[in-house]
Design an enzyme around this catalytic site. Structure first.
Site, short mmCIF file in Angstrom:
data_model
loop_
_atom_site.label_atom_id
_atom_site.label_comp_id
_atom_site.label_asym_id
_atom_site.label_seq_id
_atom_site.Cartn_x
_atom_site.Cartn_y
_atom_site.Cartn_z
N GLU A 46 0.82 -1.22 0.00
CA GLU A 46 0.00 0.00 0.00
C GLU A 46 0.85 1.26 0.00
O GLU A 46 0.52 2.25 -0.66
CB GLU A 46 -0.95 0.00 1.20
CG GLU A 46 -2.06 -1.04 1.11
CD GLU A 46 -2.93 -0.88 -0.12
OE1 GLU A 46 -2.93 0.22 -0.71
OE2 GLU A 46 -3.60 -1.85 -0.51
N TYR A 129 -6.65 6.70 3.60
CA TYR A 129 -6.80 5.62 2.64
C TYR A 129 -6.02 4.38 3.06
O TYR A 129 -6.55 3.27 3.10
CB TYR A 129 -6.35 6.05 1.22
CG TYR A 129 -6.06 4.82 0.39
CD1 TYR A 129 -7.10 4.08 -0.15
CD2 TYR A 129 -4.75 4.33 0.25
CE1 TYR A 129 -6.86 2.90 -0.84
CE2 TYR A 129 -4.50 3.16 -0.43
CZ TYR A 129 -5.56 2.45 -0.97
OH TYR A 129 -5.32 1.28 -1.62
N ASP A 147 -9.96 5.28 -2.79
CA ASP A 147 -8.77 5.79 -3.50
C ASP A 147 -9.24 6.46 -4.79
O ASP A 147 -10.43 6.63 -5.02
CB ASP A 147 -7.79 4.65 -3.78
CG ASP A 147 -8.25 3.82 -4.96
OD1 ASP A 147 -9.47 3.67 -5.11
OD2 ASP A 147 -7.41 3.33 -5.73
N CYS A 202 -12.75 1.12 -15.79
CA CYS A 202 -13.26 2.50 -15.65
C CYS A 202 -12.08 3.45 -15.45
O CYS A 202 -11.96 4.15 -14.44
CB CYS A 202 -14.23 2.58 -14.47
SG CYS A 202 -15.21 4.10 -14.42
N CYS A 209 -15.92 0.99 -21.59
CA CYS A 209 -17.30 0.78 -21.14
C CYS A 209 -17.91 -0.51 -21.72
O CYS A 209 -18.78 -1.12 -21.10
CB CYS A 209 -18.16 1.98 -21.51
SG CYS A 209 -17.64 3.51 -20.68
N CYS A 212 -17.53 -3.21 -19.30
CA CYS A 212 -17.86 -2.89 -17.91
C CYS A 212 -19.12 -3.61 -17.43
O CYS A 212 -20.15 -3.60 -18.11
CB CYS A 212 -18.06 -1.38 -17.75
SG CYS A 212 -18.34 -0.90 -16.03
N CYS A 218 -24.92 2.32 -15.26
CA CYS A 218 -24.05 3.47 -15.06
C CYS A 218 -24.76 4.79 -15.37
O CYS A 218 -25.24 5.01 -16.48
CB CYS A 218 -22.80 3.34 -15.93
SG CYS A 218 -21.63 4.71 -15.75
#
Length: 307
Positions: A46, A129, A147, A202, A209, A212, A218
DNA sequence: AATTCGGGGTC
DNA sequence: GACCCAGAATT
């Protein structure tokens, strides 16, 4: 302006199922997601991943974990070793803070990564985060992980806008929190899945798309994919202090030691400045800044990484 | 709320 | 060349 509060429970569940099912099939096989990865491994990933793409982190993470398998190992290392191992990941202050965090964990948490989000948040280099991400991914505590990927996905799918605001707003956090699945295991997986969707499908510039799982749900797509209202200003690079600082760090990393009087030549030799020629004020400012940050040490008329 | 802080792949 | 990336700390 659509908000999560307007989504019926059924609509939220449809959102969850679509993303989680997609994740089952498309999740990348990243080492810090492995079931046998330690909390320390998750935390190291991280920190390294802050503002840094996965592909560049992978090799550094493997080396790092082999060399320092637990916080106590890193706490005992020299700063020079740590900065050298950080290599060119960028923002090397992250490496210093990670080592400071390791020392704090030895002092306060028995040498282990704490599971408590507040204890995590108190560690150097760990913000909102990262604390949430480590709690969720390493310990299965369903904190709300937000995030840049999550922000973009939710901004589009729920709010119907092209890109999130410049800075994280309370409304975004509220929406993200409200969208967390009630089931604990599902919530943790949701955190990873939404991030993955943002990273692979995305995306900021050319969202795919057609691939997706949220295409039919969406809000942004149904609104005709309107352009973002504000085009984010990219960071300048050529000629900045960041560039010069990075070039100085590279010169020291490659040579181990650079005479104070030879810094300009050594940095030019790294060929990292392009055509930029720093003026005296910038040299002075950057070198002083690196010393002040603890990234550089001046001793016996030469610069080196601190012991 | 705005700035600072790396570096490199990608479009 | 501009843009973007699993942000944090400081002002």
């Amino acid at each position: 302006m659509p908000e999560v509060a307007e989504l019926t429970p059924a609509a939220q569940d449809r959102l969850h199922t679509a993303v989680l099912d997609w994740f089952d099939v498309h999740a990348r096989d990243l080492p810090w997601r492995s079931a046998d990865c330690s909390p320390w491994g998750v935390m190291v990933s991280e920190i390294m991943l802050q503002q840094t793409p996965v592909v560049r982190v992978l090799p550094r993470w493997r080396d790092w974990m082999q060399r320092w398998p637990c916080p106590a190992d890193l706490a005992e290392a020299s700063t020079a070793e740590v900065l050298t191992a950080w290599d060119r990941l960028g923002y090397p202050r992250r490496a210093l803070r990670l080592q400071q965090a390791a020392a704090a964990m030895v002092d306060r948490h028995g040498g282990k990564v704490p599971a408590d989000p507040a204890a995590l948040r108190a560690l150097p280099g760990v913000g909102e985060y990262t604390a949430a991400a480590v709690a969720s991914f390493a310990f299965g505590i369903p904190e709300t992980v937000v995030d840049t990927n999550v922000r973009r996905v939710l901004t589009r799918a729920v709010r119907g806008q092209g890109l999130p605001p410049k800075t994280l707003t309370r409304a975004e956090m509220r929406d993200a929190h409200a969208l967390m699945p009630a089931d604990r295991t599902r919530a943790n997986r949701w955190n990873a899945a939404v991030m993955e969707l943002g990273a692979l499908v995305c995306t900021a510039r050319s969202p795919r798309c057609d691939d997706c799982p949220l295409l039919e749900q969406c809000a942004w797509v149904s609104a005709g994919r309107p352009e973002p209202e504000h085009t984010p200003r990219g960071q300048d690079w050529a000629g900045t202090d960041r560039q010069l600082r990075g070039a100085v760090m590279a010169a020291v990393r490659e040579a181990g030691r650079v005479e104070v009087g030879a810094v300009r030549q050594a940095v030019a030799g790294t060929r990292r400045l392009g055509t930029h020629v720093p003026d005296e004020a910038q040299w002075t400012r950057c070198l002083a800044g690196l010393l002040d940050d603890g990234l550089l040490l001046e001793r016996d008329g030469a610069y080196s990484f601190p012991d």
